[in-house]
Design an enzyme around this catalytic site. Sequence first.
Site, PDB file in Angstrom:
ATOM      1  N   CYS A   1       0.810  -1.192  -0.035  1.00 25.56           N
ATOM      2  CA  CYS A   1      -0.059   0.048   0.087  1.00 25.56           C
ATOM      3  C   CYS A   1       0.729   1.308  -0.151  1.00 25.56           C
ATOM      4  CB  CYS A   1      -1.038  -0.158   0.924  1.00 25.56           C
ATOM      5  SG  CYS A   1      -2.544   0.870   0.707  1.00 25.56           S
TER       6      CYS A   1
ATOM      7  N   GLU B   1      -0.980  -8.086   6.180  1.00 26.03           N
ATOM      8  CA  GLU B   1      -0.911  -8.254   7.330  1.00 26.03           C
ATOM      9  C   GLU B   1      -1.892  -8.041   8.255  1.00 26.03           C
ATOM     10  OE1 GLU B   1      -0.516  -5.614   5.709  1.00 26.03           O
ATOM     11  OE2 GLU B   1      -0.663  -3.590   7.046  1.00 26.03           O
TER      12      GLU B   1
ATOM     13  N   HIS C   1      -3.391  -5.036   2.145  1.00 21.22           N
ATOM     14  CA  HIS C   1      -2.848  -5.200   3.335  1.00 21.22           C
ATOM     15  C   HIS C   1      -2.822  -6.562   3.761  1.00 21.22           C
ATOM     16  CE1 HIS C   1      -2.239  -1.071   4.999  1.00 21.22           C
ATOM     17  NE2 HIS C   1      -3.030  -0.782   4.005  1.00 21.22           N
TER      18      HIS C   1
END
Length: 189
Positions: free
Chosen positions: A77, A169, A167
């Site tokens: 990102c 994560e 994302h």
Amino acid sequence: MRLGVLAIQGNFEAHARAFTEAGAEVFEVRTRVDLEAAEALVLPGGESTTMLKLLNEEGLWEALREACRSRPVFATCAGAILLAKDVHHPEQASLGLVDIGVERNAYGRQVHSTVAQIVTDEGQSLEAVFIRAPIIRRVGAGVRVLARYEGDPVLVEQDHYLVATFHPELTQDRALHRLFLEKAARVPA
Ligand code: GLN
């Protein structure tokens, strides 16, 4: 392999946790000395304008560029915006290391995040969380698109760089983190 997560701003803690879960030896990068110690690097999501400003203020911009040039890098990102060759909407300075053109905040005024199921070119299904994400509008000849969402590239690879506009994560799935660790292990030191 000692994996450094750039910890200037943004979602670095979640990345560090995710990589620890994926089996990496992780530390947070805040100084030039940290940058030198990192054998691979993660540029997290967050706010690229703020990261840019802080990196310049800390005198880390050129050191980061040098570190990224020679080590495996996973950028997500805002991290992808920092690595891109051209940045639009609005235009912004970048490291210019990955031959892509990105449009920031390109999904409109996305107040909430979007969670989408995407499928990689290898047939792997991934949950992708987009938060005020950029869209990759241009892909250079040396860039391989690994996955798309609504027709636009969202996961790309160039040399030792792996770039996602979402994302990874923020989900429980560590597949992409593992993919990066495998890729990093293959890059000659
Ligand atoms: N909109 C942010 C930027 O332009 C990126 C958002 C993110 O990293 N989730 O920097």
